[in-house]
Design an enzyme around this catalytic site. Structure first.
Site, PDB file in Angstrom:
ATOM      1  N   ASN A 173      65.683  89.801  68.559  1.00 44.19           N
ATOM      2  CA  ASN A 173      66.627  88.968  67.808  1.00 44.19           C
ATOM      3  C   ASN A 173      65.816  87.879  67.122  1.00 44.19           C
ATOM      4  O   ASN A 173      64.668  87.624  67.495  1.00 44.19           O
ATOM      5  CB  ASN A 173      67.710  88.362  68.690  1.00 44.19           C
ATOM      6  CG  ASN A 173      67.170  87.637  69.896  1.00 44.19           C
ATOM      7  OD1 ASN A 173      67.426  88.026  71.020  1.00 44.19           O
ATOM      8  ND2 ASN A 173      66.400  86.563  69.679  1.00 44.19           N
ATOM      9  N   GLU A 196      73.702  73.964  68.795  1.00 41.66           N
ATOM     10  CA  GLU A 196      73.985  74.899  67.703  1.00 41.66           C
ATOM     11  C   GLU A 196      75.304  75.627  67.945  1.00 41.66           C
ATOM     12  O   GLU A 196      76.095  75.810  67.031  1.00 41.66           O
ATOM     13  CB  GLU A 196      72.825  75.897  67.599  1.00 41.66           C
ATOM     14  CG  GLU A 196      72.898  76.828  66.417  1.00 41.66           C
ATOM     15  CD  GLU A 196      71.718  77.796  66.421  1.00 41.66           C
ATOM     16  OE1 GLU A 196      70.580  77.340  66.256  1.00 41.66           O
ATOM     17  OE2 GLU A 196      71.937  79.004  66.605  1.00 41.66           O
ATOM     18  N   VAL A 240      71.921  82.903  80.493  1.00 47.67           N
ATOM     19  CA  VAL A 240      71.270  81.845  81.278  1.00 47.67           C
ATOM     20  C   VAL A 240      71.853  80.484  80.898  1.00 47.67           C
ATOM     21  O   VAL A 240      72.166  79.659  81.764  1.00 47.67           O
ATOM     22  CB  VAL A 240      69.743  81.858  81.065  1.00 47.67           C
ATOM     23  CG1 VAL A 240      69.104  80.649  81.741  1.00 47.67           C
ATOM     24  CG2 VAL A 240      69.139  83.149  81.613  1.00 47.67           C
ATOM     25  N   GLY A 248      73.544  82.627  75.249  1.00 50.73           N
ATOM     26  CA  GLY A 248      73.111  83.615  76.222  1.00 50.73           C
ATOM     27  C   GLY A 248      73.549  83.290  77.627  1.00 50.73           C
ATOM     28  O   GLY A 248      74.044  82.200  77.920  1.00 50.73           O
ATOM     29  N   GLY A 274      70.962  76.776  74.236  1.00 56.87           N
ATOM     30  CA  GLY A 274      70.989  77.964  73.392  1.00 56.87           C
ATOM     31  C   GLY A 274      72.066  78.927  73.846  1.00 56.87           C
ATOM     32  O   GLY A 274      72.770  78.693  74.830  1.00 56.87           O
ATOM     33  N   GLY A 281      67.785  78.919  66.147  1.00 61.83           N
ATOM     34  CA  GLY A 281      67.483  77.491  66.128  1.00 61.83           C
ATOM     35  C   GLY A 281      66.609  77.057  67.285  1.00 61.83           C
ATOM     36  O   GLY A 281      66.410  75.856  67.491  1.00 61.83           O
TER      37      GLY A 281
END
Lengths: 497, 497
Positions: free
Chosen positions: A376, A286, A265, A263, A261, A380
């Site tokens: 947020n 994604e 991390v 971000g 994802g 996905g």
């Protein structure tokens, strides 16, 4: 606009001379949009139209608009439209700060959907007829087909479904981007390898649908990454430990396939993978970040399918200077595909996504503060978590300087249920939930993931719940399930005095 | 057992003479199972082994067993094993009353998983090595392959993954059932039409794996349907109204494809479809009930794919007497397939499933009372709801003689999130959530679905939440979100005095 006023550079991007007469200022294109219309825009992190939305926001001649978009959070797009107060509704990934504030103030209706299903819903008529697609591209071909900029996202479906199309030809993105995308592929087609192509590198577009063309020169500059605090590297280190454990147990192959994802991390995990000498990994994901592109350059990732480059200006330059290299190793595909269950299932994917809070039984909240305020959208995250072979969620154990525990008795909103969360990771360690009933998970989640300051209170909640309703399937004390959140609202801390 | 002691009927079911020496009493087969082993059993509603589980329950020689099964709730299987106290853990669909009570008493660890993913998890090693598959069949072929009885469920994967296989040859099911199933099909294969076949009508089984064969004559008799109260027909009538509306809007074709969960509402919907003269519908579903088979006979349903016949003794007779007819119109396939996302997505399916409670924003609880006590597992409900074109959930508006409102401020457990629920139906009407933000759903859910006795209080909750946190994305008053449930626990009613 008279075609003579067009620069040679602009003319070179529009290969059908008949279409040159459609070139117009952004304001003239925007003027075609009327109040109450449904708009689908291109872009997903990057690649969204900027001039027409900005113009719409300036004139405010059209109000009560519905905007459908994948994940284009930019201020010149989502932010401008929301701040102008001309949006009635937004459906897609909520990330822009202005839009989020307006949504939480009740002035914008936001419908959060799994991004992998967004355009299927549009196609099924859930939002009515799409009046305009507004699409950024770098080239219009002889037959009207377009080459998008560096995202695929929802653009192909938006063009197919819209009555009319407005195009922004962005000269800041070289036309040589052509070849990065794969469109026109049947929705049921499975991909053999992330960088394989089956369709065409452009989106078919009937020129009769084109209602205006705007020439821009507006680089994507919205993305930045926050500073990396040590805690993020600790979380990433624990994710790598989980992967090492899977490799050692023979449940994962050394050249595994994964999704990551967005971000900080996720980006640290990428660095962690590099440091551990992983090689030839494959991604179906994604978005690809700077760090992912760097991993491609280093050979850590051999091939990637993504729906967008979610990169900073630094890496835009790198991509533009090394287009052939990147095209060889990656493909941009529609997000219906990247986030669609069939390929994710076929790949035995490792999915890594971010939680805002998780509870002692493994339910994950990805989107709401205090169960009420949009932080947020879920994006996905559940598309991948729901269908992955191994679904990892990460979160720091606390937020707000330790006053919020991100491990709570019960999450206040659920985006991924306990059935979709295999491993939970914080900076303190990880809890493997896979072979455990809800009750069997509690100790691991508390003792391996929660911050030590909250462990005793979490155990006390569980013990109290068992005392009240017995060691039933999922013991809860409903009077106190949200008492931590209520305490935070009232005192500024979840900690008990 | 000496082969001479075997009846001619039994011998006729075992076509490989070498295997006759493996015929043994149930107790001898059961004796091979040792404490701590992992067992995968066949069956899914019907078709589960009965003699070996009953023997295990009687002798209790093996304890701390892990049982993995699709949805076989029968008393002679799940009920016997759980009641004997020899199960440590169960993973599958929880429905058997005894097992549920033992689980809620803390004496059985139950892990609830999406049924479509169950065997993928087993294959991925989540539960360790599978020691024994225990499988009911009606025939063993020359090469050891078996023809299961009237379910497919998890049996093919169980046989492939288990070290050893124990077979129960059930003479109560005719060998002519052969041809009902479709096995050996690649997992990525999409089916063109529900009754098309691509593989073989038996499960490949290496005879060396067979550790024992037990001859039984035990009809499936566990299933019964409760009486149909008028309220269920009212709910079904509202579901048909939703479908009529979709047809009228052109979002559904007259010969649509659907899934229907188990239970009395699902059965009433089937009757409702018959009464409205729907014709040539297709089903891709987890289970087929008596009513669904009747609809097949009447031509309402032209073709069906299912993983099990979930039928009463009455319809077993009908199936056995009309095997050729039913084989022509339906196929039994593994539940990885029936509940798998790819085919559901490809079909633009209408999914109809049951909720225990739903909240004003559209989140659905399918499994837990008061967030704590297991009622039944989530089964395949989210497999279908998550990937359907139109996901309908039904529930009566109240339970416990009106003392529980099934429409609540916040559900105490979530199995299908608001993103997976398109339309909510009760006996009062329906709420279409598809094109609505959470806040936009509230009035429809309350005024169309909730019982009139609770509407004012639901509105008051929402208004109070907005007063407290503003008209944010999903207004909640966390102090009172579960106050209705707490009141029920304390006073026996959710109603305010």
């Amino acid at each position: 606009m008279s075609t003579t006023a067009l620069s040679e550079e602009a003319k070179a991007r529009i290969l059908n001379p008949e279409l040159l007469s459609l070139v117009m200022p952004a304001a003239e294109a925007a003027a075609q949009i009327k109040s109450g219309m449904v708009l689908c825009t291109s872009g997903f992190g990057t690649g969204y139209p900027k001039a027409i939305p900005t113009s719409l926001a300036e004139t405010k001649h059209a109000t009560e608009l519905t905007l459908i978009n994948g994940a284009a959070r930019g201020d010149r797009h989502m932010g401008a439209l929301a701040s102008a107060g001309i949006l009635k509704k937004f459906c897609g990934f909520m990330y822009n700060e202005d839009a989020r504030n307006i949504c939480n103030a009740g002035a914008l209706q936001f419908q959060d959907v799994h991004l992998g299903q967004l355009m299927t819903k549009v196609k099924n008529g859930v939002f009515g007829k799409v009046d305009f697609a507004i699409v950024e591209c770098c080239k219009i071909k002889e037959d009207g087909s377009i080459v998008p900029t560096l995202s695929a996202g929802t653009t192909e479906a938006a063009i197919a479904l819209a009555d009319k199309v407005l195009l922004e030809v962005n000269l800041a993105v070289p036309a040589e981007v052509e070849g990065f995308h794969d469109f026109g592929v049947p929705s049921t087609k499975l991909v053999g390898s992330p960088a394989e192509r089956y369709g065409v590198p452009y989106i078919k577009l009937d020129p009769k649908k084109i209602a205006g063309i705007v020439i821009t020169n507006l680089p994507d500059t919205d993305l930045y990454y926050p500073d990396i605090a040590p805690i993020y590297n600790q979380i990433a280190g624990n994710v790598v430990k989980v992967l090492d454990g899977e490799l050692a147990a023979g449940r994962l192959q050394p050249e595994f396939t994964f999704q990551s994802g967005m971000g900080v991390v996720a980006n640290c995990v990428m660095v962690g993978l590099m440091n551990k000498n992983f090689k030839n990994l494959k991604m179906y994901t994604e978005v690809l970040s700077d760090q992912a592109l760097y991993a491609v350059k280093e050979g850590i990732i051999s091939e990637a399918t993504t729906t967008a480059l979610d990169i900073t200006p630094l890496f835009f330059d790198d991509v533009f200077q090394n287009l052939d290299f990147y095209k060889e190793h990656m493909v941009l595909r529609p997000c219906d595909f990247t986030n669609g269950a069939p390929q994710i299932m076929a790949e035995n994917l490792v999915a890594m996504n971010t939680a805002w809070e998780a509870d002692i039984y493994g339910n994950v909240n990805s989107s709401h503060a205090m169960g009420s305020y949009m932080i947020n959208g879920l994006g996905g995250s559940n598309d991948f978590a729901r269908n992955a072979k191994l679904s990892i969620f990460t979160t720091p154990s606390t937020a707000k300087h330790g006053n919020i525990s991100c491990i709570v008795p019960m999450v206040t909103h659920i985006d991924s249920t306990e059935h979709d969360v295999d491993v939970l990771v914080t900076e303190w360690g990880y809890a493997d939930l896979r072979d455990k009933s809800p009750k069997e998970r509690v100790n691991d989640v508390i003792d391996h993931c929660a911050h030590p300051d909250y462990r005793e209170a979490l155990h006390a909640y569980y013990d109290g719940a068992v005392a009240q309703c017995g060691a039933c399937q999922t013991p809860h004390d409903l009077k106190n399930a949200f008492s931590w959140h209520v305490r935070y609202s009232e005192t500024g801390s979840m900690k008990q005095e």
